[in-house]
Design a protein around this motif. Structure first.
Motif, mmCIF file in Angstrom:
data_model
loop_
_atom_site.group_PDB
_atom_site.id
_atom_site.type_symbol
_atom_site.label_atom_id
_atom_site.label_comp_id
_atom_site.label_asym_id
_atom_site.label_seq_id
_atom_site.Cartn_x
_atom_site.Cartn_y
_atom_site.Cartn_z
ATOM 1 N N UNK A 50 0.767 -1.503 0.822
ATOM 2 C CA UNK A 50 -0.112 0.262 0.356
ATOM 3 C C UNK A 50 0.335 1.152 -0.026
ATOM 4 N N UNK A 51 2.495 1.325 -0.339
ATOM 5 C CA UNK A 51 3.076 2.139 -0.260
ATOM 6 C C UNK A 51 4.186 1.947 -0.793
ATOM 7 N N UNK A 52 4.913 3.348 -1.940
ATOM 8 C CA UNK A 52 5.759 2.234 -2.797
ATOM 9 C C UNK A 52 6.841 2.263 -2.080
ATOM 10 N N UNK A 53 6.923 3.079 -0.943
ATOM 11 C CA UNK A 53 8.079 2.839 0.001
ATOM 12 C C UNK A 53 8.228 2.741 1.923
ATOM 13 N N UNK A 54 8.220 2.122 2.098
ATOM 14 C CA UNK A 54 8.066 1.436 3.572
ATOM 15 C C UNK A 54 8.836 2.156 4.218
ATOM 16 N N UNK A 55 9.008 2.933 5.449
ATOM 17 C CA UNK A 55 9.458 3.185 6.342
ATOM 18 C C UNK A 55 10.854 2.854 6.728
ATOM 19 N N UNK A 56 10.502 1.329 7.587
ATOM 20 C CA UNK A 56 11.397 0.552 8.116
ATOM 21 C C UNK A 56 12.361 0.321 6.954
ATOM 22 N N UNK A 57 12.173 0.851 5.199
ATOM 23 C CA UNK A 57 13.466 1.018 4.150
ATOM 24 C C UNK A 57 14.342 1.530 5.119
ATOM 25 N N UNK A 58 14.610 2.713 5.645
ATOM 26 C CA UNK A 58 15.255 3.836 5.858
ATOM 27 C C UNK A 58 16.425 3.240 6.993
ATOM 28 N N UNK A 59 15.757 2.879 7.189
ATOM 29 C CA UNK A 59 16.616 1.978 8.460
ATOM 30 C C UNK A 59 17.535 1.333 8.375
ATOM 31 N N UNK A 60 16.935 0.816 7.474
ATOM 32 C CA UNK A 60 17.966 -0.629 6.563
ATOM 33 C C UNK A 60 19.088 -0.707 5.932
ATOM 34 N N UNK A 61 18.970 1.039 4.794
ATOM 35 C CA UNK A 61 19.973 1.171 4.205
ATOM 36 C C UNK A 61 20.511 2.217 4.992
ATOM 37 N N UNK A 62 19.752 2.578 6.364
ATOM 38 C CA UNK A 62 21.652 3.680 6.818
ATOM 39 C C UNK A 62 22.276 2.911 7.916
ATOM 40 N N UNK A 63 21.637 1.236 7.950
ATOM 41 C CA UNK A 63 22.402 0.024 8.401
ATOM 42 C C UNK A 63 23.608 -0.090 7.398
ATOM 43 N N UNK A 64 23.144 -0.265 5.945
ATOM 44 C CA UNK A 64 24.028 -0.408 5.406
ATOM 45 C C UNK A 64 25.189 0.399 5.024
ATOM 46 N N UNK A 65 26.167 -0.031 3.870
ATOM 47 C CA UNK A 65 27.359 0.373 3.114
ATOM 48 C C UNK A 65 26.715 1.156 1.930
ATOM 49 N N UNK A 66 25.483 0.811 1.169
ATOM 50 C CA UNK A 66 26.050 1.438 -0.194
ATOM 51 C C UNK A 66 23.741 0.663 -0.600
ATOM 52 N N UNK A 67 23.181 1.658 -1.164
ATOM 53 C CA UNK A 67 21.993 1.204 -2.188
ATOM 54 C C UNK A 67 21.849 1.425 -3.126
ATOM 55 N N UNK A 68 21.633 0.295 -4.177
ATOM 56 C CA UNK A 68 21.635 0.253 -5.730
ATOM 57 C C UNK A 68 20.027 0.630 -5.638
ATOM 58 N N UNK A 69 19.283 1.343 -6.509
ATOM 59 C CA UNK A 69 18.227 1.472 -6.611
ATOM 60 C C UNK A 69 18.158 1.345 -8.224
ATOM 61 N N UNK A 70 17.555 0.463 -8.990
ATOM 62 C CA UNK A 70 16.723 0.001 -10.501
ATOM 63 C C UNK A 70 15.872 1.588 -10.448
ATOM 64 N N UNK A 71 15.760 1.946 -11.926
ATOM 65 C CA UNK A 71 14.643 3.054 -12.008
ATOM 66 C C UNK A 71 13.152 2.770 -11.923
ATOM 67 N N UNK A 72 12.446 3.951 -11.263
ATOM 68 C CA UNK A 72 11.322 4.273 -10.665
ATOM 69 C C UNK A 72 10.544 5.274 -11.647
ATOM 70 N N UNK A 73 9.463 4.451 -11.452
ATOM 71 C CA UNK A 73 8.397 5.952 -12.562
ATOM 72 C C UNK A 73 7.940 6.556 -11.582
ATOM 73 N N UNK A 74 8.520 7.369 -11.573
ATOM 74 C CA UNK A 74 8.281 8.995 -10.727
ATOM 75 C C UNK A 74 7.012 10.125 -10.643
ATOM 76 N N UNK A 75 7.096 9.726 -12.662
ATOM 77 C CA UNK A 75 6.009 10.730 -12.520
ATOM 78 C C UNK A 75 4.688 9.927 -11.975
#
Length: 351
Positions: A50-75
């Motif tokens: 029900x959301x394009x980005x779950x809040x808990x993802x931010x903490x997972x990324x902060x705990x990691x060493x980097x993020x690889x993100x594929x293209x998003x349909x941001x429009x």
């Protein structure tokens, strides 16, 4: 190195799969010990959670060493109240990824519209400017005054100007030691005037680097006429967004343009192009942009750690891509005959 991987929308899963194969190969060759944690964001996340980005993802990324993100349909993500969060904007803002570093170069064997071969980098401020979704603490910076009148605000700060200039000069020190500050101070006298002041201050700290200044519309003309003259362009957010797409296309395809969004503590590899839903699932998308973006991410990590292994791995990916291009082991958009997956495998074989 632990990386969170978000495959994204449209062609994202296809080019991400090819990129993951390259990361696994380079990790094995150089003993990097990469650990990849796969997560969802974008349309698939919206369907499932029900959301394009779950809040808990931010903490997972902060705990990691980097993020690889594929293209998003941001429009497509127009209403945050209905779960339509723009993941690209979200991570750039929340992780303070203030430097968008986008190399562009020609490759032998690839047709391109440029008048000569070139190799340059656009260093773009990433957190303020005219971007209404990230330059205010709360709310947006676009206001509908009447049904027929909109006012858009641009935020420019000395801190952001100084640190993007510093990033550009550091990049220039690894290249041909030339920086080109791109602005519109003839019209935006205060904001771009401040940007130029900070560029000049930083330039004084790097006497080995030569800096010149170009008005943005003149720079666009110069890039079309003689891109080989330029080394490292530094500019504000919107100008950098536009010029980096221009330089990527001048190289022959935006699919050849890598992009890393870097801050002091975090960084995100992100293809320079969009999700291209019209060709999704057809195994024709060029994976090189995301592959080259991950090379930049490894290089960023190498600089933080002082690691020769990660730096060598980044160079090996770049060389493998260049060799694959020279051999015609590419997708159709740049003259090859391979699909997305097979192009990724060709790079893996070279690694």
């Amino acid at each position: 190195m632990r990386l969170v991987v978000l495959p994204g929308d449209g062609i994202g899963p296809e080019i991400t799969a090819a990129t993951v194969a390259v990361l696994e190969a380079v990790s094995d060759r150089f003993g990097l010990g990469l650990a990849l944690e796969h997560e969802l964001a974008g349309h698939e996340s919206l369907k499932r959670y029900g959301t394009t980005l779950r809040p808990e993802l931010l903490e997972k990324v902060r705990a990691a060493d980097g993020l690889v993100m594929g293209p998003m349909s941001t429009f497509d993500y127009l209403d945050e109240s209905k779960g339509g969060i723009n993941p690209s904007m979200f991570f750039r803002k929340k992780l303070d990824l203030f430097a968008n570093i986008r190399p562009a170069r020609t490759y032998p064997g690839v047709k391109h519209p440029a008048v000569a071969e070139f190799d340059l980098v656009v260093v773009r401020e990433n957190t303020e400017g005219f971007y209404a979704d990230r330059n205010m603490e709360s709310g947006g910076s676009e206001m509908l005054v009447t049904p027929d009148v909109c006012v858009s605000l641009r935020r420019i700060t000395r801190e952001c100007c100084n640190r993007i200039a510093r990033s550009a000069f550091r990049v220039a020190m690894t290249r041909r030691k030339r920086v080109h500050a791109v602005h519109k101070a003839n019209v935006l006298k205060i904001g771009d005037g401040m940007f130029l002041e900070e560029c000049r201050k930083v330039a004084a700290e790097f006497p080995e680097v030569t800096m010149d200044e170009y008005i943005v519309d003149a720079m666009a003309a110069h890039l079309v006429r003689a891109p080989q003259k330029f080394d490292v362009l530094v500019t504000t957010n919107m100008f950098g967004d536009i010029l980096s797409d221009l330089t990527a296309e001048l190289s022959g395809s935006i699919g050849l343009g890598g992009s890393v969004n870097a801050g002091t503590r975090y960084a995100m590899a992100q293809a320079a192009h969009g999700s291209a839903p019209d060709i999704a699932g057809q195994d024709v998308a060029n994976p090189f942009s995301l592959i080259l973006s991950t090379a930049q991410l490894l290089d960023w990590h190498a600089e933080r750690l002082g690691s020769t292994n990660f730096a060598a791995a980044a160079r090996a990916i770049e060389v493998a891509v260049a060799d694959a291009v020279a051999a015609g082991e590419t997708t159709v958009d740049i003259g090859g005959r391979l699909g997305t997956a097979a192009t990724g495998k060709a790079v893996v074989a070279r690694l």
